[in-house]
Structure formats: C-alpha cells, structure tokens
Design an enzyme around this catalytic site. Structure first.
Site, PDB file in Angstrom:
ATOM      1  N   HIS A 106      57.006   8.066   3.039  1.00  0.00           N
ATOM      2  CA  HIS A 106      56.822   9.276   3.841  1.00  0.00           C
ATOM      3  C   HIS A 106      56.521   8.745   5.222  1.00  0.00           C
ATOM      4  CE1 HIS A 106      55.545  13.584   4.462  1.00  0.00           C
ATOM      5  NE2 HIS A 106      55.062  12.985   5.552  1.00  0.00           N
ATOM      6  N   HIS A 141      55.395   7.380   8.555  1.00  0.00           N
ATOM      7  CA  HIS A 141      54.082   7.276   9.185  1.00  0.00           C
ATOM      8  C   HIS A 141      54.119   6.163  10.232  1.00  0.00           C
ATOM      9  CE1 HIS A 141      54.157   4.636   5.666  1.00  0.00           C
ATOM     10  NE2 HIS A 141      53.265   3.864   6.274  1.00  0.00           N
ATOM     11  N   HIS A 187      51.815   3.413  12.580  1.00  0.00           N
ATOM     12  CA  HIS A 187      50.568   2.670  12.717  1.00  0.00           C
ATOM     13  C   HIS A 187      50.166   2.639  14.191  1.00  0.00           C
ATOM     14  CE1 HIS A 187      50.753   1.004   8.569  1.00  0.00           C
ATOM     15  NE2 HIS A 187      52.046   1.228   8.755  1.00  0.00           N
TER      16      HIS A 187
END
Length: 305
Positions: free
Chosen positions: A240, A242, A244
């Site tokens: 999914h 994402h 950082h």
C-alpha cells in the site's frame, strides 16, 4: 487499542527462542520467541542520547557507575552505567510483532542480500502474483489506520490524500533522528509499479504538502523542508503506497536508505514525466533482496545480477 497493562503482560510473557539478527551499528537486536505459545518478534534498540538534557547540564545525573579501562596521556576510556528514566532517559526502545507470521520471521532473520534485475516480464511472472497474496487481511492494520481511527493519537497530520505517523523505529522526540511515514488513501497504488504520468500532480501535491506540514509541526525544533529526505522502497515492506520521511542528517537506519532499496520521491515524479502512460510498469528495476524473502525462492533468484 491495547492498554499499557496488557502490553506489559505480553512483554513479560515473552519466551526466548533464538536471536534472528543483531546490528552493532544501530545497537539493536531482533529476537524470535513466543507469547502464549504463538510466535513473536521482539526488537530491542538502544536509544539515542538526549541532547536537550546534555545542554541543560544534566550529564552528571546521567552517569552512574564508572569503570576505567585504560588511558594514554590526555585520552581516557572505559565503561559506565547510565541512570535511566523511562520518560526522559530511557535506555532502550522496543517494538513487538505478535502474533508473528512466517513472513515476518523471514524479514527479520539474518540472511544474505542479492542484487536482482526485475524486468517487466519478471514483475508479471513472479512479483505480481506474489503481491496478490500480500493483500486483503495482511493490510488490515493499514486500513485500521486510514479508516477506523487506529493509532489516531499518534497521527501528526492528515488530509484527504494521506496521513502521517511517526515510524515505530523513531522515539517521536529527538528530531535529529526524525523518521515518519506518510500513508496515502489511494489503495489502487500498491508500489511504484502502479505509477504512471497520471499520478504526477497527485504525488507533487503530496510532496509539497509534506514539506510544508512537517516543518510546521516541528517549527520549535527548527526543522526546514530541505532537511527532509522523502523516499519510497522497492520492494516495499507492504503493498500500500507509503512514503518515508527522514531527517537528512539521520543515518541510524542507513539500510533503509541504501541504493537498491530507496528511491527518492523527487526522482519518481521526474521519471514519470518521461515514462508516460505505461509508467514504471515497463521499467527494469534493480534492487537488493534477502535470500529469505519469499520472492527469492519464488523465482527472483533467476534474475540475480
């Protein structure tokens, strides 16, 4: 949300099995054990020094027993114990995965890395079928965050595009080691392989928003947008999309930022302008992978460089 007493009971009930891996640089160790007969992974990591306490001249209160090993002229070295305080001077931090699956155990077990070259054909033949097995209930915890209010008290910011939370590898306090994760709401983006030029405006909006909101949240700490490193992983830990968000000065989790693992968000956006409608689906991507990763045994070993 499990209460503190329940977490304490879980940790006290941890039964050691074996050390999965340890890291002298990050001062961390990953331990496999069981809790109530089910597999559990306990990660222990030494905390960083609290600069604010040092600046407040509390160094003496930090130092406990001292053992001198040797000295030479003006140089002295040895060992000392530190006076720990759970709030201001914790000696270690923990993270717990329970119950842990075989996939978790393989992820944390010490193993060799290999560089592979994932062609579009390798993605279709090996990786894409694997990704389908990692969806559904395996992403329930992500859905809990996005839609059910899980970890709401930890959320730093959210809008219609994404939510930002402190990464579990960060203590949430010292901005020198700032490490956050931005999870998008668009669940059609599984990894960078899902991206094409139609996502340029979307990713640009998210990037600009992050670079505005994080410095605003940590304004008193003097964090500026040019002190933030924004990147994604391939392969990611979960499918999914994402992003950082890490303080550019922080190298404590360098493995997370290696070439062959991390791809800067700015580079992704720029590449999409050249890749067109097919986007990253038609790119050959080279990256590192552990030989304990399921993808290695499923066929990516055939694409080792």
């Amino acid at each position: 949300m499990i209460d503190q007493n329940s977490v304490n009971e879980l940790l006290k009930g941890f039964v050691f099995n074996k050390v999965l891996q340890d890291d002298d640089i990050s001062k961390s160790i990953d331990i496999l054990g069981t809790i109530n007969g089910k597999d559990a992974i306990l990660k222990l990591e030494k905390t960083i020094f609290n600069k604010n306490l040092v600046e407040k001249d509390l160094v003496n209160s930090y130092i406990g027993d001292v053992h001198s090993e040797s000295n030479n002229d003006i140089y002295f070295w040895g060992l000392l114990s530190s006076q720990a305080n759970l709030v201001s001077l914790p000696s270690s931090k923990y993270s717990l995965i329970y119950p842990a699956t075989e996939t978790h155990i393989k992820k944390y077990q010490k193993s060799n890395f290999h560089m592979v070259r994932e062609t579009p054909e390798a993605y279709e033949k090996v990786v894409k079928p694997y990704i389908q097995t990692m969806l559904g209930d395996r992403l329930k915890w992500v859905k809990n965050i996005l839609y059910d209010g899980a970890e709401a008290e930890r959320a730093l910011f959210k809008n219609d595009d994404y939510i930002i939370l402190p990464d579990m590898k960060w203590d949430g306090k010292d901005v020198q080691s700032l490490y956050c994760c931005c999870v998008v709401y668009d669940d059609s983006i599984l990894s960078i392989r899902s991206l094409n030029n139609s996502h340029i405006d979307y990713l640009t909006r998210i990037r600009d928003s992050i670079l505005k909101e994080i410095p605003a949240i940590y304004a008193k700490d003097g964090i500026t947008s040019d002190q933030l490193r924004l990147y994604v992983h391939y392969q990611p830990s979960y499918y999914h999309f994402h992003i950082h968000i890490v303080n550019v000065d922080h190298t404590g989790h360098a493995g997370s930022m290696f070439t062959g693992k991390a791809i800067l968000l700015d580079d992704i956006i720029d590449n999409l302008s050249f890749l067109g409608e097919q986007g990253f689906s038609q790119r050959t991507l080279s990256y590192q992978i552990k030989d304990t990763h399921d993808l290695w045994s499923l066929g990516m070993s055939d694409y080792a460089i």
